[in-house]
Design a protein around this motif. Structure first.
Motif, PDB file in Angstrom:
ATOM      1  N   VAL A  70     -13.403  -1.521 -14.616  1.00 23.58           N
ATOM      2  CA  VAL A  70     -12.913  -0.160 -14.443  1.00 23.58           C
ATOM      3  C   VAL A  70     -13.582   0.788 -15.426  1.00 23.58           C
ATOM      4  O   VAL A  70     -13.786   1.976 -15.132  1.00 23.58           O
ATOM      5  CB  VAL A  70     -11.375  -0.126 -14.603  1.00 23.58           C
ATOM      6  N   MET A  71     -13.993   0.279 -16.600  1.00 26.85           N
ATOM      7  CA  MET A  71     -14.652   1.136 -17.585  1.00 26.85           C
ATOM      8  C   MET A  71     -16.096   1.442 -17.224  1.00 26.85           C
ATOM      9  O   MET A  71     -16.704   2.326 -17.801  1.00 26.85           O
ATOM     10  CB  MET A  71     -14.600   0.490 -18.969  1.00 26.85           C
ATOM     11  N   GLU A  72     -16.663   0.718 -16.260  1.00 25.77           N
ATOM     12  CA  GLU A  72     -18.012   1.011 -15.794  1.00 25.77           C
ATOM     13  C   GLU A  72     -18.049   2.250 -14.908  1.00 25.77           C
ATOM     14  O   GLU A  72     -19.129   2.786 -14.635  1.00 25.77           O
ATOM     15  CB  GLU A  72     -18.581  -0.192 -15.031  1.00 25.77           C
ATOM     16  N   ASN A  73     -16.898   2.685 -14.454  1.00 27.05           N
ATOM     17  CA  ASN A  73     -16.831   3.867 -13.600  1.00 27.05           C
ATOM     18  C   ASN A  73     -17.034   5.127 -14.452  1.00 27.05           C
ATOM     19  O   ASN A  73     -16.251   5.382 -15.379  1.00 27.05           O
ATOM     20  CB  ASN A  73     -15.468   3.921 -12.904  1.00 27.05           C
ATOM     21  N   PRO A  74     -18.063   5.928 -14.177  1.00 25.14           N
ATOM     22  CA  PRO A  74     -18.288   7.149 -14.982  1.00 25.14           C
ATOM     23  C   PRO A  74     -17.115   8.121 -14.934  1.00 25.14           C
ATOM     24  O   PRO A  74     -16.832   8.814 -15.913  1.00 25.14           O
ATOM     25  CB  PRO A  74     -19.548   7.764 -14.360  1.00 25.14           C
ATOM     26  N   SER A  75     -16.428   8.167 -13.787  1.00 27.38           N
ATOM     27  CA  SER A  75     -15.287   9.080 -13.680  1.00 27.38           C
ATOM     28  C   SER A  75     -14.164   8.665 -14.618  1.00 27.38           C
ATOM     29  O   SER A  75     -13.500   9.525 -15.216  1.00 27.38           O
ATOM     30  CB  SER A  75     -14.773   9.112 -12.231  1.00 27.38           C
ATOM     31  N   VAL A  76     -13.957   7.366 -14.770  1.00 25.15           N
ATOM     32  CA  VAL A  76     -12.920   6.882 -15.683  1.00 25.15           C
ATOM     33  C   VAL A  76     -13.291   7.205 -17.124  1.00 25.15           C
ATOM     34  O   VAL A  76     -12.439   7.629 -17.918  1.00 25.15           O
ATOM     35  CB  VAL A  76     -12.706   5.366 -15.497  1.00 25.15           C
ATOM     36  N   ARG A  77     -14.563   7.022 -17.503  1.00 27.23           N
ATOM     37  CA  ARG A  77     -14.981   7.343 -18.864  1.00 27.23           C
ATOM     38  C   ARG A  77     -14.831   8.838 -19.156  1.00 27.23           C
ATOM     39  O   ARG A  77     -14.409   9.232 -20.241  1.00 27.23           O
ATOM     40  CB  ARG A  77     -16.435   6.902 -19.077  1.00 27.23           C
ATOM     41  N   THR A  78     -15.187   9.654 -18.158  1.00 25.45           N
ATOM     42  CA  THR A  78     -15.018  11.096 -18.339  1.00 25.45           C
ATOM     43  C   THR A  78     -13.544  11.448 -18.468  1.00 25.45           C
ATOM     44  O   THR A  78     -13.163  12.299 -19.285  1.00 25.45           O
ATOM     45  CB  THR A  78     -15.636  11.853 -17.152  1.00 25.45           C
ATOM     46  N   TRP A  79     -12.712  10.795 -17.668  1.00 28.33           N
ATOM     47  CA  TRP A  79     -11.266  11.053 -17.721  1.00 28.33           C
ATOM     48  C   TRP A  79     -10.690  10.642 -19.072  1.00 28.33           C
ATOM     49  O   TRP A  79      -9.869  11.343 -19.647  1.00 28.33           O
ATOM     50  CB  TRP A  79     -10.579  10.299 -16.590  1.00 28.33           C
ATOM     51  N   LEU A  80     -11.133   9.503 -19.599  1.00 28.20           N
ATOM     52  CA  LEU A  80     -10.671   9.072 -20.920  1.00 28.20           C
ATOM     53  C   LEU A  80     -11.174  10.009 -22.012  1.00 28.20           C
ATOM     54  O   LEU A  80     -10.461  10.253 -22.994  1.00 28.20           O
ATOM     55  CB  LEU A  80     -11.146   7.643 -21.189  1.00 28.20           C
ATOM     56  N   ALA A  81     -12.393  10.522 -21.854  1.00 23.40           N
ATOM     57  CA  ALA A  81     -12.901  11.477 -22.836  1.00 23.40           C
ATOM     58  C   ALA A  81     -12.044  12.733 -22.863  1.00 23.40           C
ATOM     59  O   ALA A  81     -11.833  13.341 -23.916  1.00 23.40           O
ATOM     60  CB  ALA A  81     -14.354  11.830 -22.523  1.00 23.40           C
ATOM     61  N   ALA A  82     -11.519  13.117 -21.692  1.00 26.71           N
ATOM     62  CA  ALA A  82     -10.615  14.262 -21.644  1.00 26.71           C
ATOM     63  C   ALA A  82      -9.298  13.961 -22.340  1.00 26.71           C
ATOM     64  O   ALA A  82      -8.584  14.877 -22.753  1.00 26.71           O
ATOM     65  CB  ALA A  82     -10.352  14.669 -20.195  1.00 26.71           C
ATOM     66  N   GLN A  83      -8.971  12.668 -22.489  1.00 26.98           N
ATOM     67  CA  GLN A  83      -7.772  12.259 -23.221  1.00 26.98           C
ATOM     68  C   GLN A  83      -8.062  12.013 -24.708  1.00 26.98           C
ATOM     69  O   GLN A  83      -7.273  11.387 -25.402  1.00 26.98           O
ATOM     70  CB  GLN A  83      -7.207  10.961 -22.615  1.00 26.98           C
ATOM     71  N   ASP A  84      -9.230  12.483 -25.185  1.00 32.46           N
ATOM     72  CA  ASP A  84      -9.657  12.306 -26.580  1.00 32.46           C
ATOM     73  C   ASP A  84      -9.942  10.853 -26.909  1.00 32.46           C
ATOM     74  O   ASP A  84      -9.779  10.425 -28.056  1.00 32.46           O
ATOM     75  CB  ASP A  84      -8.601  12.842 -27.564  1.00 32.46           C
TER      76      ASP A  84
END
Length: 230
Positions: free
Chosen positions: A141-155
């Motif tokens: 799931v962490m390979e998904n760029p959208s998930v990484r971007t979403w987590l970055a939005a969560q700091d």
């Protein structure tokens, strides 16, 4: 003061002039014929539907009154009133920010929102549906760029491929599997900048381990920043 001045000027030069149409004088009188009417008109000119009064002065009295209307609205209506509103808003937010009940409700909303977001991530990652995440599911799931971007939005920034394994180890309690509760609490603990209390606790534990002989300080080089600290 401006209302009194306009009342005196218009009464002496316009309202008493028999050469001007009665209908025009009655319309101007409705706004500036008495002191009370003039005061109410100035409040409306400052805070309310100012173009109506500005048009009456310009069309019925004299074209030059548009300068007065615009100057008054820019200086008093926009600048002064805007500053006063800004001060009141600043003080209101300051009081609201220091209120215990408001802060508690805000923290509770943030906690519920964070829990909801992390549970959505957990359900998306848990493909097997067994209620836990192993390292493979977490990596996938962490390979998904959208998930990484979403987590970055969560700091919570995932800047490298190895960051997912590091994050899993930080969230895991030692059983090599993540539950929804571990994900919620772990991410809440890790996201954002490091807190002073966290650094103080780490420094205390570091010194305690050193005093107990958990490591040998001689194994560290004496030169450089870390050597000077040890």
């Amino acid at each position: 003061m401006i209302a009194f001045l306009l009342n005196q000027i218009l009464s002496a030069t316009y309202l008493m002039d028999q050469k001007i149409r009665l209908e025009d004088r009655q319309e101007v009188f409705a706004y500036f014929g008495t002191c009370s009417r003039a005061i109410l008109s100035m409040f409306e000119l400052t805070l309310g539907n100012w173009p109506v009064i500005a048009r009456v002065l310009q069309d019925k009295v004299h074209e030059a009154y548009f300068i007065f209307s615009i100057a008054h609205k820019v200086t008093i209506g926009f600048a002064v009133i805007g500053v006063i509103n800004g001060v009141f808003m600043q003080e209101t937010f300051k009081v609201a920010g220091s209120d215990d009940k408001i802060m508690m409700r805000q923290r509770e909303r943030e906690r519920k929102l964070h829990t909801k977001k992390m549970k959505v991530l957990f359900e998306h990652a848990d493909e097997s549906g067994d209620g836990i995440l192993d390292i493979e599911e977490f990596r996938q799931v962490m390979e998904n760029p959208s998930v990484r971007t979403w987590l970055a939005a969560q700091d919570l920034h995932m800047n490298s491929p190895e960051a997912s394994d590091q994050l899993f180890r930080l969230l895991d309690d030692g059983d090599a599997a993540l539950t929804a509760q571990e994900l919620v609490e772990g991410v809440a603990r890790l996201k954002g900048p490091a807190k002073s209390m966290d650094l103080a606790v780490f420094s205390l534990e570091f010194r305690r381990v050193g005093q107990m002989g958990g490591f040998q300080t001689e194994t560290f080089p004496r030169s450089g920043r870390w050597g000077s600290l040890l």
